[in-house]
Design an enzyme around this catalytic site. Structure first.
Site, PDB file in Angstrom:
ATOM      1  N   GLU A 182     -21.252   5.278  31.799  1.00  0.00           N
ATOM      2  CA  GLU A 182     -21.521   4.826  33.149  1.00  0.00           C
ATOM      3  C   GLU A 182     -20.844   3.498  33.468  1.00  0.00           C
ATOM      4  O   GLU A 182     -20.334   3.303  34.560  1.00  0.00           O
ATOM      5  CB  GLU A 182     -23.028   4.695  33.342  1.00  0.00           C
ATOM      6  CG  GLU A 182     -23.365   4.724  34.810  1.00  0.00           C
ATOM      7  CD  GLU A 182     -24.794   4.350  35.066  1.00  0.00           C
ATOM      8  OE1 GLU A 182     -25.616   4.520  34.149  1.00  0.00           O
ATOM      9  OE2 GLU A 182     -25.066   3.885  36.166  1.00  0.00           O
ATOM     10  N   ASP A 183     -20.835   2.572  32.526  1.00  0.00           N
ATOM     11  CA  ASP A 183     -20.406   1.211  32.835  1.00  0.00           C
ATOM     12  C   ASP A 183     -19.030   0.821  32.306  1.00  0.00           C
ATOM     13  O   ASP A 183     -18.534  -0.249  32.624  1.00  0.00           O
ATOM     14  CB  ASP A 183     -21.421   0.195  32.273  1.00  0.00           C
ATOM     15  CG  ASP A 183     -22.772   0.330  32.933  1.00  0.00           C
ATOM     16  OD1 ASP A 183     -22.819   0.966  34.005  1.00  0.00           O
ATOM     17  OD2 ASP A 183     -23.752  -0.182  32.381  1.00  0.00           O
ATOM     18  N   ASP A 191     -67.016  -2.207  29.866  1.00  0.00           N
ATOM     19  CA  ASP A 191     -66.189  -1.660  28.783  1.00  0.00           C
ATOM     20  C   ASP A 191     -64.802  -2.281  28.758  1.00  0.00           C
ATOM     21  O   ASP A 191     -63.813  -1.635  29.011  1.00  0.00           O
ATOM     22  CB  ASP A 191     -66.100  -0.136  28.859  1.00  0.00           C
ATOM     23  CG  ASP A 191     -65.691   0.332  30.239  1.00  0.00           C
ATOM     24  OD1 ASP A 191     -65.609  -0.519  31.148  1.00  0.00           O
ATOM     25  OD2 ASP A 191     -65.455   1.532  30.399  1.00  0.00           O
ATOM     26  N   ASP A 201     -34.982   2.752  27.785  1.00  0.00           N
ATOM     27  CA  ASP A 201     -34.089   1.943  28.606  1.00  0.00           C
ATOM     28  C   ASP A 201     -34.909   1.197  29.663  1.00  0.00           C
ATOM     29  O   ASP A 201     -34.787  -0.011  29.845  1.00  0.00           O
ATOM     30  CB  ASP A 201     -33.072   2.894  29.262  1.00  0.00           C
ATOM     31  CG  ASP A 201     -32.000   2.170  30.045  1.00  0.00           C
ATOM     32  OD1 ASP A 201     -31.720   1.009  29.720  1.00  0.00           O
ATOM     33  OD2 ASP A 201     -31.445   2.779  30.990  1.00  0.00           O
ATOM     34  N   HIS A 243     -25.718   4.696  25.359  1.00  0.00           N
ATOM     35  CA  HIS A 243     -26.227   5.221  26.627  1.00  0.00           C
ATOM     36  C   HIS A 243     -25.572   4.678  27.887  1.00  0.00           C
ATOM     37  O   HIS A 243     -25.530   5.362  28.898  1.00  0.00           O
ATOM     38  CB  HIS A 243     -27.759   5.089  26.713  1.00  0.00           C
ATOM     39  CG  HIS A 243     -28.249   3.754  27.181  1.00  0.00           C
ATOM     40  ND1 HIS A 243     -28.538   2.735  26.333  1.00  0.00           N
ATOM     41  CD2 HIS A 243     -28.509   3.278  28.426  1.00  0.00           C
ATOM     42  CE1 HIS A 243     -28.966   1.683  27.020  1.00  0.00           C
ATOM     43  NE2 HIS A 243     -28.955   1.985  28.299  1.00  0.00           N
ATOM     44  N   HIS A 284     -28.442  -5.142  24.805  1.00  0.00           N
ATOM     45  CA  HIS A 284     -29.332  -4.215  25.517  1.00  0.00           C
ATOM     46  C   HIS A 284     -29.373  -2.824  24.861  1.00  0.00           C
ATOM     47  O   HIS A 284     -30.445  -2.357  24.488  1.00  0.00           O
ATOM     48  CB  HIS A 284     -28.948  -4.151  27.001  1.00  0.00           C
ATOM     49  CG  HIS A 284     -29.534  -2.991  27.739  1.00  0.00           C
ATOM     50  ND1 HIS A 284     -30.898  -2.845  27.935  1.00  0.00           N
ATOM     51  CD2 HIS A 284     -28.956  -1.900  28.299  1.00  0.00           C
ATOM     52  CE1 HIS A 284     -31.120  -1.720  28.599  1.00  0.00           C
ATOM     53  NE2 HIS A 284     -29.964  -1.123  28.827  1.00  0.00           N
TER      54      HIS A 284
HETATM   55 MN    MN Z   1     -29.414   0.720  30.059  1.00  0.00          MN
END
Ligand code: MN
Length: 745
Positions: free
Chosen positions: A90-91, A272, A152, A86, A61
């Site tokens: 956080e993870d 169009d 992301d 990134h 990812h």
């Molecule tokens: Mn992410």
């Protein structure tokens, strides 16, 4: 990488090599490559034990996000490294300090910005909206945070297929509501278009598929039409010696869908479906002259629509978009949009701001436009008085607005959104001028405050010291700057009035021997159902509150206690708690909570929660629906494609409940059908015969209005379910003279 299994390693290295290939032109020195490799190794190790919902190693990812950053947005080494990192803070157990130590301060700042945005999820408040505000707050620091966040989101949308359907809808709604407009404003046209199309795929799968299939089927006809259309142009353009290429580009599925919905036409009636783009390989100093030479050749062959000429080369749009547009009549009687631009302009149009940085000459011009925009946003964000939803609405207004150009008396050019009034212009110049504005002179003629300006107007503002902002101004100002200024002034007035209310309240409490303190005030808020003391005090001052009620909640010793809590409030509170507890996955959604059961509709035998059918979309059995917990009216059932659904889901995810229909129901539901046609005799007769006769449906109301041979009508009937409704609409279409039949929201 050493601890990954052989098969995982294979997948990861293949992706990583793809990233290196895509970022080739941004890696100018061996140091750049080493720097990216370091970030990759670090992230790969940190995410070692994690997997995505699809089963792939998690690190795929961040690699994909980094690739989008460089390949599709045109960002360089720092952004690539930060995109790889990134999700680490956080993870995983990596900290910001680790990032600073190993990579540096710049990287720490960007990762910090990215983490704040997602870490700040608090579903009990206005969640996404507040997050969005936080994201915007980082804008002035480092725009790269927003770019990486968009990359992301784009990758998450591309891989949304492996999520649960309710999560898919929630995430897609959010994307449509916030991220796509943001991409648009940053000039990332390709990203915006893809986000919109992907969102539609999950929010309106049937409509999406229908258009996609029709586009594919009509591809050949379109290609033939385009080649016939451009062949005479080519001959003439070749004579000019200009270097160019011509493309016929279909419009996006989302924009076609919108047109069908807004203009109530069929796919076949949209003229169009595509635009012809002529891209010039010109030197930068010749771009404008060359573009107009092409315009001249095109309009020698095809008649242009004088209302549809747009010169965004002389006056670029504020997101940096440059191009010359016109719409011409083809020999077959169809309007065709022509876009003329240089390769440089084309790259900017697709990739946006980042692409600008490569072109030195235009950098200054574009940067000052961008700075201008950031400053406007900063004004909005820093205005603490604006509450979050107002902010989002104002911000969106800013994002989508079409622009016009207005001159000051001294000839200075200012950009305002379409439909801006003289008062908007006054506020655009300065807040104080807006507040004191009593009128204006437009092209030397006196006009009122609400006069709508047109592009090219020269405007002089007239002020008076006696003037002050009025509530009615909010009915006609359109710019966020004017709106927030007026609202703020009005709020200050409310505060002054509320002060008087506060005094009356204090007196009343004193007479009851109740203390004036926070605890007692919060009981009073519950009693009178107000969110904050300001509103309560204001209504007291206006005499709208019955203060004698307070007596009933006095419990000894100067203390107030309000007891009654309805079943619904407690359910509401539980949902809120549930939402808070939800674990913070990569993207968070609480559509219906984790463990909650669906509400079963149309079943009276079971003791179920009470619900009401929402009037905005009148769902009937067979429709996809969800429940929404309202504050005062219990649970309301909406269709998932209700025009309000996107807003409800993205603003109040934690109040959304799963709902489904019981398979069989004997109840009847009210539904509206709108129809149009060409005036024929006896339509009314055949309609009533059909409905009450062969189909045996109860009519609640039927209205037909006709004008100049055309009519449109509204039928309100009682049906059992969507099948019943479909039968009705099918039969109605068969009636001679009726042209369109549509369900009303
Ligand atoms: Mn992410």
């Amino acid at each position: 990488m050493k601890d990954y299994s052989e098969s995982d390693k294979k997948i990861i290295l293949k992706d990583y090599r793809g990233l290196l290939r895509a970022s080739k032109k941004f890696r100018t020195t061996p140091e750049d490559t080493a720097y990216i490799r370091k970030a990759f190794n670090y992230a790969a190790e940190a995410h070692m034990t994690m997997r995505r919902k699809s089963g792939e190693p998690y690190i795929t990812h961040p690699i994909a996000v980094a690739r989008i950053c460089t390949e599709e947005i045109g960002l360089g080494a720092t952004s690539i490294a930060c995109a790889l990192l990134h999700d680490t803070v956080e993870d995983t157990d990596v900290t910001l300090e680790d990032i600073e130590l190993i990579f540096g301060r710049r990287e720490k700042r960007i990762i910090d910005g990215l983490t704040k945005i997602s870490g700040a999820f608090d579903l009990s408040t206005s969640d996404q909206a507040e997050n969005f505000r936080k994201m915007i707050l980082t804008l002035p620091d480092d725009v790269r945070v927003i770019f990486i966040k968009l990359a992301d989101r784009l990758h998450n949308m591309r891989t949304l297929g492996s999520m649960r359907p309710d999560k898919q809808r929630k995430i897609a709604s959010e994307t449509l509501f916030l991220y796509a407009p943001l991409a648009h404003r940053l000039g990332l046209n390709a990203v915006k278009t893809e986000l919109e199309d992907l969102s539609l795929k999950y929010t309106e799968p049937e409509a999406y598929n229908e258009i996609a299939i029709k586009l594919r089927k009509s591809q050949e006809i379109r290609a033939r039409f385009i080649s016939q259309f451009i062949s005479p142009l080519k001959k003439e353009l070749d004579k000019t010696g200009l270097k160019y290429s011509i493309k016929g580009r279909p419009k996006s599925i989302y924009s076609i869908y919108n047109k069908i919905k807004k203009k109530k036409v069929t796919f076949e009636e949209i003229y169009d479906l595509f635009a012809v783009r002529i891209i010039l390989d010109s030197k930068q100093e010749n771009e404008k002259t060359d573009a107009w030479r092409v315009y001249s050749v095109v309009t020698d062959f095809y008649r242009p629509n004088p209302d549809r000429l747009r010169d965004w080369i002389t006056n670029p749009r504020s997101n940096g978009y440059e191009s010359l547009h016109t719409t011409v009549m083809s020999p077959t009687g169809k309007w065709v949009e022509i876009q003329i631009r240089s390769e440089r302009m084309d790259e900017i149009a697709e990739k946006g701001m980042a692409a600008h940085w490569k072109y030195k000459d235009s950098k200054k011009k574009i940067e000052s436009k961008f700075d201008n925009w950031i400053n406007k946003i900063r004004d909005l964000v820093e205005n603490k008085e604006t509450d979050t939803f107002d902010f989002i609405d104002d911000f969106k207004l800013n994002l989508y607005a079409e622009e016009m150009y207005i001159f000051t008396p001294k000839g200075e050019l200012r950009t305002l959104p379409k439909n801006a009034t003289a008062l908007d212009f006054a506020f655009d110049i300065h807040g104080d001028i807006g507040k004191k504005c009593i009128g204006a002179k437009v092209n030397h003629k006196l006009v009122p405050l609400n006069h709508i300006l047109s592009s090219g107007d020269q405007v002089e503002i007239i002020t008076s010291n006696k003037q002050k902002p009025k509530e009615a101004w909010l009915d006609f100002v359109v710019t966020s700057k004017a709106r927030s200024n007026v609202k703020q002034s009005l709020k200050e007035e409310v505060k002054q009035v509320a002060e008087q209310g506060k005094e009356s309240l204090k007196r009343k409490l004193k007479s009851l021997k109740v203390d004036y303190n926070d605890k007692n005030i919060s009981e009073l808020l519950k009693l009178y159902d107000f969110k904050n003391p300001l509103d309560l005090n204001f209504q007291i001052a206006n005499g709208k509150i019955d203060l004698s009620k307070i007596k009933s909640i006095v419990v000894k010793g100067g203390i107030l206690k309000y007891e009654k809590e309805s079943v619904l409030t407690s359910l509401f509170r539980r949902k809120q708690k549930e939402a808070k507890k939800l674990d913070q996955g990569e993207i968070i959604s609480s559509f219906g909570g984790k463990s909650s059961e669906a509400i079963i509709l149309g079943d009276d035998s079971l003791k179920q929660v009470d619900y009401k059918i929402a009037k905005c979309c009148s769902p009937i059995p067979g429709d996809n629906v969800f429940g929404f917990l309202t504050i005062n009216e219990g649970i309301k059932i909406h269709r998932t494609n209700c025009p309000n659904a996107v807003q409800l889901m993205s603003h109040y995810a934690y109040r959304v409940l799963k709902a489904k229909w019981k398979s069989q129901t004997l109840k009847e539901f009210s539904v509206g059908v709108e129809f149009t046609g060409i005036d024929g005799m006896g339509i009314l007769n055949s309609l009533t015969n059909l409905v009450t006769g062969s189909l045996n449906i109860n009519i609640k109301s039927l209205n037909i209005g006709s004008e100049a041979g055309f009519f449109n009508g509204n039928l309100n009937a009682l049906v059992h379910d969507t099948k019943h409704l479909d039968d009705l609409m099918k039969e109605m279409k068969k009636i001679e003279g009726i042209k369109t039949v549509e369900r009303v929201y």
